[in-house]
Design a protein around this motif. Sequence first.
Motif, PDB file in Angstrom:
ATOM      1  N   SER A   7       3.455   5.383  -5.916  1.00 21.98           N
ATOM      2  CA  SER A   7       3.376   5.288  -7.374  1.00 21.98           C
ATOM      3  C   SER A   7       2.352   6.243  -7.973  1.00 21.98           C
ATOM      4  O   SER A   7       2.428   6.561  -9.152  1.00 21.98           O
ATOM      5  CB  SER A   7       3.114   3.845  -7.811  1.00 21.98           C
ATOM      6  N   VAL A   8       1.399   6.728  -7.162  1.00 25.24           N
ATOM      7  CA  VAL A   8       0.406   7.671  -7.711  1.00 25.24           C
ATOM      8  C   VAL A   8       1.093   8.950  -8.202  1.00 25.24           C
ATOM      9  O   VAL A   8       0.675   9.557  -9.180  1.00 25.24           O
ATOM     10  CB  VAL A   8      -0.707   7.991  -6.684  1.00 25.24           C
ATOM     11  N   ASN A   9       2.182   9.360  -7.530  1.00 28.52           N
ATOM     12  CA  ASN A   9       2.935  10.520  -8.020  1.00 28.52           C
ATOM     13  C   ASN A   9       4.136  10.112  -8.873  1.00 28.52           C
ATOM     14  O   ASN A   9       5.028  10.908  -9.133  1.00 28.52           O
ATOM     15  CB  ASN A   9       3.378  11.422  -6.866  1.00 28.52           C
ATOM     16  N   TYR A  61       3.828   1.448  -1.311  1.00 37.38           N
ATOM     17  CA  TYR A  61       4.328   1.501  -2.686  1.00 37.38           C
ATOM     18  C   TYR A  61       3.275   2.087  -3.630  1.00 37.38           C
ATOM     19  O   TYR A  61       3.577   2.907  -4.495  1.00 37.38           O
ATOM     20  CB  TYR A  61       4.736   0.096  -3.142  1.00 37.38           C
ATOM     21  N   LYS A  62       2.034   1.666  -3.426  1.00 41.45           N
ATOM     22  CA  LYS A  62       0.960   2.163  -4.302  1.00 41.45           C
ATOM     23  C   LYS A  62       0.811   3.672  -4.175  1.00 41.45           C
ATOM     24  O   LYS A  62       0.735   4.384  -5.189  1.00 41.45           O
ATOM     25  CB  LYS A  62      -0.361   1.462  -3.957  1.00 41.45           C
ATOM     26  N   VAL A  63       0.785   4.166  -2.941  1.00 41.31           N
ATOM     27  CA  VAL A  63       0.645   5.614  -2.740  1.00 41.31           C
ATOM     28  C   VAL A  63       1.838   6.339  -3.376  1.00 41.31           C
ATOM     29  O   VAL A  63       1.682   7.366  -4.044  1.00 41.31           O
ATOM     30  CB  VAL A  63       0.517   5.959  -1.236  1.00 41.31           C
ATOM     31  N   GLN A 101       0.833  -1.200   0.000  1.00 40.62           N
ATOM     32  CA  GLN A 101       0.000   0.000   0.000  1.00 40.62           C
ATOM     33  C   GLN A 101       0.874   1.260   0.000  1.00 40.62           C
ATOM     34  O   GLN A 101       0.544   2.247  -0.651  1.00 40.62           O
ATOM     35  CB  GLN A 101      -0.944  -0.006   1.212  1.00 40.62           C
TER      36      GLN A 101
END
Lengths: 530, 530
Positions: free
Chosen positions: A378-380, A374-376, A372
Motif C-alpha cells: 500500500s505504500v506504493n 499488504y502494508k508494504v 505487513q
Amino acid sequence: MRKFVVDRVRSILSRSLQLQHRPQPRLLSPLPPALAFHSSAMASYPSDSSFPVTLHNLNPKVLECEYAVRGEIVTLAQKLQQELQASSGSHPFNEIIYCNIGNPQSLGQQPITFFREVLALCDHPAILDKSETQGLFSADAIERAWQILDQIPGRATGAYSHSQGIKGLRDTIAAGIEARDGFPADPNDIFLTDGASPAVHMMMQLLLRSEKDGILCPIPQYPLYSASIALHGGTLVPYYLNEATGWGLEIPELKNQLETAKSKGINVRALAVINPGNPTGQVLSEENQRDVVKFCKEEGLVLLADEVYQENVYVPEKKFHSFKKVSRSMGYGEDDISLVSFQSVSKGYYGECGKRGGYMEVTGFSADVREQIYKVASVNLCSNISGQILASLVMSPPKVGDESYESYIAERDGILSSLARRAKTLEEAFNKLEGVTCNKAEGAMYLFPRIHLPEKAIKAAEAAKKAPDAFYCQRLLNATGVVVVPGSGFRQVPGTWHFRCTILPQEDKIPAIVNGLTEFHQKFMDEFRD
Amino acid sequence: MRKFVVDRVRSILSRSLQLQHRPQPRLLSPLPPALAFHSSAMASYPSDSSFPVTLHNLNPKVLECEYAVRGEIVTLAQKLQQELQASSGSHPFNEIIYCNIGNPQSLGQQPITFFREVLALCDHPAILDKSETQGLFSADAIERAWQILDQIPGRATGAYSHSQGIKGLRDTIAAGIEARDGFPADPNDIFLTDGASPAVHMMMQLLLRSEKDGILCPIPQYPLYSASIALHGGTLVPYYLNEATGWGLEIPELKNQLETAKSKGINVRALAVINPGNPTGQVLSEENQRDVVKFCKEEGLVLLADEVYQENVYVPEKKFHSFKKVSRSMGYGEDDISLVSFQSVSKGYYGECGKRGGYMEVTGFSADVREQIYKVASVNLCSNISGQILASLVMSPPKVGDESYESYIAERDGILSSLARRAKTLEEAFNKLEGVTCNKAEGAMYLFPRIHLPEKAIKAAEAAKKAPDAFYCQRLLNATGVVVVPGSGFRQVPGTWHFRCTILPQEDKIPAIVNGLTEFHQKFMDEFRD
C-alpha cells in the motif's frame, strides 16, 4: 563451491558501512565490479565533485548491487548503434541485435490482438457504445472490456485500485490459476504488481533483516535475485545447478549449501527456484519439484517460485507444473508451506514487457505477516491498471466459441512454435562451435552455452581487466553486432565461462546470426587457441 | 518540538535488529502503532503459526513503516461499505465517501479525453490507419499517437524501454519543463517512474546508509516520506511548518532542526519540500523558495522537491514556481545544487492515479552517482509505457489550433475551477465548526483542519486506546460515512490534533457532506464539551 560460499560469507560479515572497508573489486571476479557499471547517458556530467552525494557517501548496498543484463555490454552496444546511425558502414555489421534481454517485442514480435483491443477499449471507454467501434474491435473484446469496467468501482480506470489490485481482476486470475492447477486459488492471495520484479523486491524487503539473513538462489541465476538481495542488505546463499545433468536442481546440493550457510551463522529464510529456468532454460520434473517442496517444508524455508516462464515450454516431454499445484497434490495446505509464486505479463507468448503487469500468489503466511505484506504494497498505492487488466487477460484468454478464439490461437501457437524452432536452431549452432557445449532450452527464452576458453584468451582478458566471458562477449559484439550477456553476470561455477543468449530474434534473422557467430568464434579461437 | 526530535533520535540510536529491543508502541503516540495496522482482506487466515515467517523474525523496518492514508480507518470504511451493500439502511448514511486519499477519478472525476484517446491508440496501433478511427478519435490524437509511435524504437509499445524511459518522450517532457520554467532541461536528466512514489524510494535508497543518515521532512508530511525513510532504515528529521502563518516553511526552524540532528550524530543528507503542500495545501512564495535553495546550497543538502501538485493552485495571488526555475534564476547551475524534482500523472487536473506515471528530474549530481541512480532504475527494467506516454502528454497537452484544444481547455478549466470552489466551501465549513480552525487550500487537494478537542474527548480516546484525532475520525466515519485521515498519520506538533480531508467529492455531494459533518461535530462536542 564451498570456497565461493566461504569467501562470500566472509566478505559480507566483514563488510562495514564505511566505504573504505568494502572489499575491493577483484580482477577476474565472477562478478563484474560494481564500480565498473557504465551508462552512455552520463557522459556529459562532471565526475569530480563538490556535490553532497559522492560514491563515498552513498548507500554501499547500491554500490554492491549489480545488474548485468543492462550493464556494460549494453552501454557498448548503444554506443555502437549511435556510430552506425551516424555513419553506416562504420562497423562490420548493419545493426545491433539485442539478445541480452527477454524483450520479445523489441525484436519484432507482435502483440496478441485480443489483449490490445481490450486494453485500448478500457483506456477510452467512451467509444465502447459507438457504432464505429463494432467495425474496429472484435465482439468478444468489446464484451470483455464491459465486463472489466463493471469490475472496477465506478468504472474509474484512472483511479488507484485496492493495494492488491482490482478485486474482480483478482477473481479472474484466481479462476485462471484454479483452471491451470486443479486446486483452489483465493483472490485474496493475489497481489498485482508492476511486473514480477517489484514483487520479488517486496518479499526480499520482508525477509531480509541484515547480512545474516540469506536466500538460497540457483547459480546461475537471473540477476534480479542477486541485485534485490544486495539492495536489501541480505546474503545470497548459492546452490549450484548441475550443468552435466541439464542444469539439474539437486537436493543434496541444497542441503549441503544450507548446512554450510548455517555453520557460518546465516539464517536461511527462503529458497528461490526459477522454473522454467533463467538463464538455464531447464524445466523441472514434477518429481524433482516434490523433493524441493519437501525440503522447504522440512527446513522451514519460504519457497519463492519464479514461474514467469510458465507458458514457455518447448519440448513435448516436459510440462510446466506450478509449485502450488505440486505442494497441494502432496497434501500440503496453508499450514504446511509458505509459498510465493511470481507471474508476469512480460514473458509467455505475449511478451508484454512494457506493460509492467504481474502478480504474486502468496499462500501459507500467518494473518499478521500478510497484513505487513499488504502494508508494504500500500505504500506504493497500487500497480498500474493496464498491467492489472493484462494480467487478468493472460490468465483468462479467449475461449472456444469466442469471436477472437481462432485468431488468438493462431497468434499464440505461431509465436510458441517459432520460439521452439529458434531455440533448437541456436542450440544446435552453439553445439557445433569448437569448445562450446550448450544444453537444450526446454523452456524460458534463453540459451546458456558454456565456452571452454583457451588459456591465452583468459590471459588476454586479464590484461584487458575483464572477466574472460565478458572479454569474449565484447569481442563478439564488436565483430557481429550481437549483444549477449557474460555468464559472470549470472554467476557460475568459478573457472567456468558462459554467456546468455535469448532465442528472440525473428526467424528470418537467425541464419545471419548463426553465420556471424560461427565465423567470429572460429577467428577468436584461431587467435587464442593454445 | 525539541523533545520530539530527541526522543526520536534516542529511539533510533538505541534500536537494534532484535525485535525485542524495538521501542514498544506508545499509547497516544503521535504515530499510530505499527502493529495496529489492519486489513480486511486478511480476516480468514490463521494468526497463530508454525510458519517460517512471523512478526518476530521479519524485517523490523517493515514493522516500523506506517502508511495511514490506507491504514486502519480505510479498513473500517471497507467493512462499513460491505455492511451497507449487504443491508442498506444498516448505517445512518447511504454511501462511504472516500476523502482519505487524493484519488479524483474514484469520486467521479472524468479523464481528459485527449489523453485517453492517445493512450488507446498507442495500445492498439493496428487501428490507426482504419477509416472508422477518424470518426472515433480526434485528428490531433491520431497525429500525436503516430508521433509517439515514431519515437519508440520499432514502434514496439510492448517492449521494455530504456531504463530512464523512452528517449523521445523524455525529449517532450524536457521541452515541457523548459516551457514551464524558461530554463533549459536535459532529457538525460529525466527518469520516468511508475508514479512519483518509486522515484522517492529510489532517492531514499541512494541516500540512506543507516539510522545515522537523516532526511529533513516537513511536519505534517505526506506519509510516503516517513514510510520510505523507515523502509530504507534512515532517520526522519522533522521540521515543523508553522500553522499560525498558513503552514509557513521557516528557515530558522530548518536551521534549528538541522543543528539539533547534527548534535545527535545524524548526517542530514537531504531536505524534502512538498510544494504545493500535502497535507497542508500551502503554496510557497518564490522568495521563500529562494531561501530554501540557499539553505540547501550552504548546508550541502540534496533538495528533494515534491512538485506533484504543480498544476493544483487555486488562489490568484499564488503561483507555482519549480525549485529548478528558482535555483536557476538565482544563478545556481549543475555544480551548485543537487536537486531532484518529482512529478506525477496522478495529480494535477488529470488525476490519472491508476496509470502510475511520473518522473523525476535529477540535476546537480556527479556522473558516477548518476550511473548508480541509473543502475538502480535498471534493476526494475523500466516504468510502464502507458504511464510514460501519459507523463509526456501532461507536459505537452493540446495547443492552440489543435482540434482538441478547446474541448481540452474546457475540461481542464472545468475541473480546476470546480476544485477551487470545493476547497473554498469546505474550508469555510470547517472554520464554522466549534473549536476548528482551517487554513486555506491554496493548492494541492487537501484541507488539514485543526480540531481543538475537549479534555473529555482526549480521555475517551485514551480509554479506547486511540490517538484523539483517530478517535474523532472514527466517530465521524461511523456517523456520516465520510473517510478522513487522522493528523497523527502525517505527524503534527505534539498535543495538536488535525485531520486531512480531500477536496475531491463531486460538487453535488459537497452540501450533504458539509451538513453531515456539521451535525456530527456539534453532537460530538455536545457529548465531550468540558
